[in-house]
Enzyme design. Sequence first.
Site, short mmCIF file in Angstrom:
data_model
loop_
_atom_site.label_atom_id
_atom_site.label_comp_id
_atom_site.label_asym_id
_atom_site.label_seq_id
_atom_site.Cartn_x
_atom_site.Cartn_y
_atom_site.Cartn_z
N LYS A 124 -0.47 5.18 9.37
CA LYS A 124 0.37 5.51 8.21
C LYS A 124 -0.51 5.57 6.95
O LYS A 124 -0.41 6.50 6.14
CB LYS A 124 1.44 4.43 8.06
CG LYS A 124 2.36 4.54 6.88
CD LYS A 124 2.98 3.16 6.54
CE LYS A 124 1.93 2.21 5.98
NZ LYS A 124 2.39 1.00 5.32
N LYS B 75 -7.02 1.76 -3.57
CA LYS B 75 -6.66 1.37 -2.21
C LYS B 75 -6.85 2.54 -1.24
O LYS B 75 -7.28 2.34 -0.10
CB LYS B 75 -5.21 0.86 -2.19
CG LYS B 75 -4.70 0.43 -0.84
CD LYS B 75 -5.30 -0.88 -0.34
CE LYS B 75 -5.12 -1.07 1.13
NZ LYS B 75 -4.50 -2.31 1.53
N THR C 205 0.84 -1.20 0.00
CA THR C 205 0.00 0.00 0.00
C THR C 205 0.88 1.25 0.00
O THR C 205 1.62 1.49 0.95
CB THR C 205 -0.89 0.03 1.25
OG1 THR C 205 -1.81 -1.06 1.17
CG2 THR C 205 -1.68 1.33 1.33
#
Lengths: 292, 292, 292, 292
Positions: free
Chosen positions: D240, D172, D97
């Site tokens: 994050k 995503k 990701t």
Amino acid sequence: MTHKVAFIGMGIMGQPMAKNVLARGHEVMVFNRHVEKTLPLAEFGAKVARTPVEAAQWADVIILMLTGPEAIDAVVFEENGLLTGRVEGKTLINMSTVSPAYTRQIKNALEPHGVVFLDAPVSGSKKPAEDGSLVILASGPREAVVEMEPLLLTMGKKVVYCGDAGQGSAMKMVINLLLGIMMEGLCEAVNLGQRLGLGTETILDTVLSGPLGCGLFNLKAGMLKSGTFPTQFPFKHMTKDIRFVLQTADNAGAAVPAGHALFQVFRQGLGQDLGDLDFAAVKEVLETMSDR
Amino acid sequence: MTHKVAFIGMGIMGQPMAKNVLARGHEVMVFNRHVEKTLPLAEFGAKVARTPVEAAQWADVIILMLTGPEAIDAVVFEENGLLTGRVEGKTLINMSTVSPAYTRQIKNALEPHGVVFLDAPVSGSKKPAEDGSLVILASGPREAVVEMEPLLLTMGKKVVYCGDAGQGSAMKMVINLLLGIMMEGLCEAVNLGQRLGLGTETILDTVLSGPLGCGLFNLKAGMLKSGTFPTQFPFKHMTKDIRFVLQTADNAGAAVPAGHALFQVFRQGLGQDLGDLDFAAVKEVLETMSDR
Amino acid sequence: MTHKVAFIGMGIMGQPMAKNVLARGHEVMVFNRHVEKTLPLAEFGAKVARTPVEAAQWADVIILMLTGPEAIDAVVFEENGLLTGRVEGKTLINMSTVSPAYTRQIKNALEPHGVVFLDAPVSGSKKPAEDGSLVILASGPREAVVEMEPLLLTMGKKVVYCGDAGQGSAMKMVINLLLGIMMEGLCEAVNLGQRLGLGTETILDTVLSGPLGCGLFNLKAGMLKSGTFPTQFPFKHMTKDIRFVLQTADNAGAAVPAGHALFQVFRQGLGQDLGDLDFAAVKEVLETMSDR
Amino acid sequence: MTHKVAFIGMGIMGQPMAKNVLARGHEVMVFNRHVEKTLPLAEFGAKVARTPVEAAQWADVIILMLTGPEAIDAVVFEENGLLTGRVEGKTLINMSTVSPAYTRQIKNALEPHGVVFLDAPVSGSKKPAEDGSLVILASGPREAVVEMEPLLLTMGKKVVYCGDAGQGSAMKMVINLLLGIMMEGLCEAVNLGQRLGLGTETILDTVLSGPLGCGLFNLKAGMLKSGTFPTQFPFKHMTKDIRFVLQTADNAGAAVPAGHALFQVFRQGLGQDLGDLDFAAVKEVLETMSDR
């Protein structure tokens, strides 16, 4: 012209305000739910009433400086409250901070009894209350405000006429919103600076020497430098006041995004037991919210 | 001691700042990407360079006052940039607003070439730049800052020493965070007051006469009264600066809840085409966000 | 056992719910302030009352499905309201969405008159109301809830027992908070994806095929694909409900940061005249808030 | 067709994904910075590489499943990185990701070396990775995605084609924004309900039985009931990821007000040492933020 003033509410603000009224030559009878809080005024020469109605009967002007709607309802409507005596022709000045909606409600309850109702919350906390340098946000019939102006100026340096009764409280909401956001802003800025390795003193000196410098920041700089928060205006009262502001903004359909952010930070502070400190202790909430 | 100063960047801030350097007896050669912006300074007696490197070669002190990292990278690293000439022993003072992280990056790129690097962003916008009353947030080797202080004071009323290079930018982030939050706060408060039926003038007079009154609000009061926002500090630059602040706060792990609220309001303003107005136009975003 | 049910409130929800009660063999008398809204039920075989008290006198169970406290106060306390007749021994089930605080208030007003008070708001909107597949959040004396369960199951697929009266409304606040946040989340996600160049259909298919897929998103996907928002649950009612949630959370001292963010977006939507659309139109507010 | 797959990154996700590739008949050589993490795969029959370049040289398909840009930069560009060997004609599938911006950057760095670059992050965490039921968000040249689909389906139940390289990462971001907001929403709702005196089990059953019920909430219900948060997807990684989402939204000019609210809650959680727990531990942050 001197007045016989019933001063109801002897908190952080009420005590020094009543003292100033007395010091400038008016007669004062004070009342407080906890009678020990009236002692400093009694020593200073004020009469002490055992009930709100006793003070009101004696006076021609009744000043309320209380913590909120519940306290006002109690001294007005309950046993030994103002309305258990004759109040016709007397002037009642509510200087407590409440919402404009509540102000109009209390006005509508009082006026049928012949009371002249004024709404006059103040801008400024403990120190300006002591110095008689509050800014007084007065509203109600203009001629009544004019008549009371000399009395109000015993407590403040300036009277701003805001319009019909309720508009003083409206102005107070406006000031409180800005007050809360500025305090939050200073604390976010100082907290950020500290984490970036800047000295607290350097940060505050920079702020105070530029266009962002103001009386509020000057007053709170010492607290931020020392990390201690002796109470001038209690955190819990500020939290309550922000709640009034948000309700008022919601009713008025006004967007207050920073106000909402603010409220969440203050509410978290209540959970951290900061309620009785000065509201500059919002700095401590921000520390909790930051990485350690 | 007089200097030969290369002044690079002739925007809203750079022009009056360079003028003040020149007016106090230093020699000045200016550069701007769009040469027409150098004309006012040329008329005032400044030399005009055709390239950054030309100005830098001639000068002993190089001042950068540019819009951000991209513009600085261009005048330093690209064709005809500073590093295409010899810069050893010259002092470079970056007065542009950038993040502390970028400041350290540019410092690390310049020092191997023998440049003395100072970081000296300013607090204050167009008016203080014209009046020479900026507050200058200087950092770098202390003796170099001391040496440059007389030159810096041609542009500002005060030099605050903030620490090693990067700490001036850190302080600027702190000031910008507070600046943005205070402007947002004033606009939320005025917008709320207007919707509660208070007069704009009364609101502003009340704010300005009390502990919340400050130079910033004084400067912007006229805009809020008139509802027009002639540019002193552009909305789009403020939005960019808040972005730098949030990134810096995030890296530092500092909580900035009002800062986040602020950013969303400013970003919405870009979508409403307010970018070129003064940043006090955030008032117009709040109107859009409120009930009609 | 069949009941004689007074069904008060013929809005988007009340009509299909009353229809299901009737269809499963109970007798129903309906009332609505605007009599034309009772016509579909009359055609379907329901009796129509001209006043709330008329319906209540006839019935053994009284169901309220109204828009909020004002509407409930009107049918209970005002002229021709329930309390102008004898209600002793009857069961009153409030299925309207109100705060737990108001629920307890209305319960305390009704019980002295001999009413068995239940609080049974529903989870689900127009479609599940039509299908009889609502989830019913019932509270009050457990044996009374058990007794009414067969009647409630004519309208819903499941009855959740939540505790004493008021706890059904508490659960409704919980569900509404999550409902609002999920709708906001889906719209932020779709808006972000569109701006990143992804197809709306691809985004929704991806969401629906993974662990985030749920009945709500399935129901609203078509609206987001077409950009039209035919009303299942009105935007203005959702906004009102979020206000109840925030008040309830504030009283309970519960942090609801996403709830606060949500409320500001919805309030902005009222100003954009989205009130009568489906609450999925929050997508349009987010578009306004984004760069154009 | 079977492939020789270099699988780089043996974290919570990488291990079970590589196992599924191997189990369905492909050859697999794994690499991890800490070699002990490769042991379970070695036992299961995978080859183990000592360097990224060794694995890449051997393979025809290279899969990256790493924690972020720094880790990817290291295995691609640094000593013993992929680019220290010949990679022409090989297919590289980045399943980590990262932001769309970084994806395009890495693609631009790799393609000149003759690599076919695909971007294929996944929706789903530990459990779906083990079950091979991930949803794979694939982008890049369509024919290359089609060619790799059988390989991808050894790890997931569905491949969604999102467009040119970078669009998988865009999707995503969209999914992660919604994921974070839904988790936050559930935790705000449960926390509110608990403070209103509702049972945790009753709250979760009500949510799960209605239109808000979904796989995610089902997966996390047990954690919220027990108040323990065994890690499926670490809190620190979610934090994050939200940071990437906010940066991406900011670049795209998309308003994400709930996303901003979310980020502040998660950042506070890092300060409370929740980083290594499951991200459902955001519930604990909300408790800290609430009155006690």
